[in-house]
Each structure stands twice: as structure tokens, then as C-alpha cells.
Design a protein around this motif. Sequence first.
Motif: not given
Length: 253
Positions: A95-97, A103-109
Amino acid sequence: MTIATPVTADTPVNSELATPVAEKPANVKEVLSFLTANFPLCFISEGPVKPLKVGIFQDLAARLGEDAAVSKTQLRQALRVYTSSWRYLEATKEGASRVDLDGQPAELIDAQQAEHAAKLLAESKQKAAEKRKIRQQEQKALAAKTVQAERSPGAAKPVRSEQKRPNKNPKAASKSVKAPVKAVQSPVVKPAAAAVELAALAPQHTVVGAKVLVKLGSSPMPATVTEVNLPDVTVQLNSGMVIKTRQDSLFQA
């Protein structure tokens, strides 16, 4: 190595390198310092880290350019060290991004990636504990040899013998009995898991973005193809680690 000045909130991050590097870094530590200085929202030197976006190596190569002071080989080595650290593996939770260079969010773990990171962390800590145990045993052996050498004839120093005083309280003496030493139980050895049959990956299926299995050590690991230059193929593990291998070492996922 020249370190870039910190990037503030009012400064566009990584539109270009903060400060040009005069000469190539000499080791992985200097490469990591270069990355944390120029991409501070992605690479973190102290404290909790953030999982890296899948394909971060290609983003770095494109951002730095062909004339960069840091070579692609150095980048791969630095990424391998960064993504195999305990801090990084502990941060790879379901669930971590992941984050990109800015530093922009990408896919989730996902669950599989988190499980793989937890396995690598446990193995790394076990190896560290075994090395620490070996060092302790070596120190004890060295100390025992030193004591034995001091007690050997011709090396021992004369020691004044003192006459023991009689114990006036026999009851107290009877209580001073050493507790029996508990037997050390041998660790339970788990049976080895059955070998997994792997299907070789055909060369025509070896393309960028393909999901594959790469055999490292005794167990295959899931990975994504990021660069193809047959017979060499570069893949990125789910943990973010980038490795270069040969096409005949890849198998169908």
C-alpha cells in the motif's frame, strides 16, 4: 566531489542539476551523495526512505544525459546498494506509494512486492547476525589463547598465594551451589522446499516491460525487463533493484 546546494520549495526540483560535478565520483558512497543532493525528494540520506518508482534507472539516465559525470554502471551499483538497505526494505510495505525523481507519487506497493522485500530483509538480518556471531567466537578464541599464553611456563607472573579463611557459616556455604547449565537446543532445520520448474523465456518475448523471472542464487525472483541488448538484458526487481544479466537466465513469469 562537489555537492549541490539544497533545493527549496520555491525552486523547480531537478529541472537541471543544481551544481555540475567537476569529476566522476570515486565510489558508491559518493554517487549516493550526488543523488541525494540533486534529487532530495526521491533519494533520502537519513531517516525513513520512500520506495522508488519502477523504471527509476531509465528516468535517471534520461535526466542526467549522456555526458553525465556519473556513468550508468555507477548508477546501477548505487541503486543496488540503496534498494538493498534495511531502511529501504522496511519502507517497502503493501500500500505504500513509490516516488519518482521529483518526489511525485507513482505506483503502489502490492502484496507480492512487500512479501519479497520482507524476505530479503529477514535474510539480510540473518546473515548479519551470523557474521556477528562468528566475530564474537573469534574474539573469545583470541582471548582464550592470550590467557593460555600468560599461564604457560616462563610467561606467567608470580602470584602471591593467600590462605583461604575457614567458612564460619557452613549453612551459607551449602546454599552457594551453582545452577545447572541448561542444554543448548540445536536449531530446527526446516526441509528444503521443492525445486520449481522454470520455463525458459524465448528471445522474441524478451522485450522492455515484460514480466519475467530471474534466477538469483537458489530461488527465482520476479522482475521487469527495462533494457534489451541481446544477449545482455537489464531487469528491475520488484524491490527496485536493477541488475544486468543474460537472456538465457530469464524465465517465464
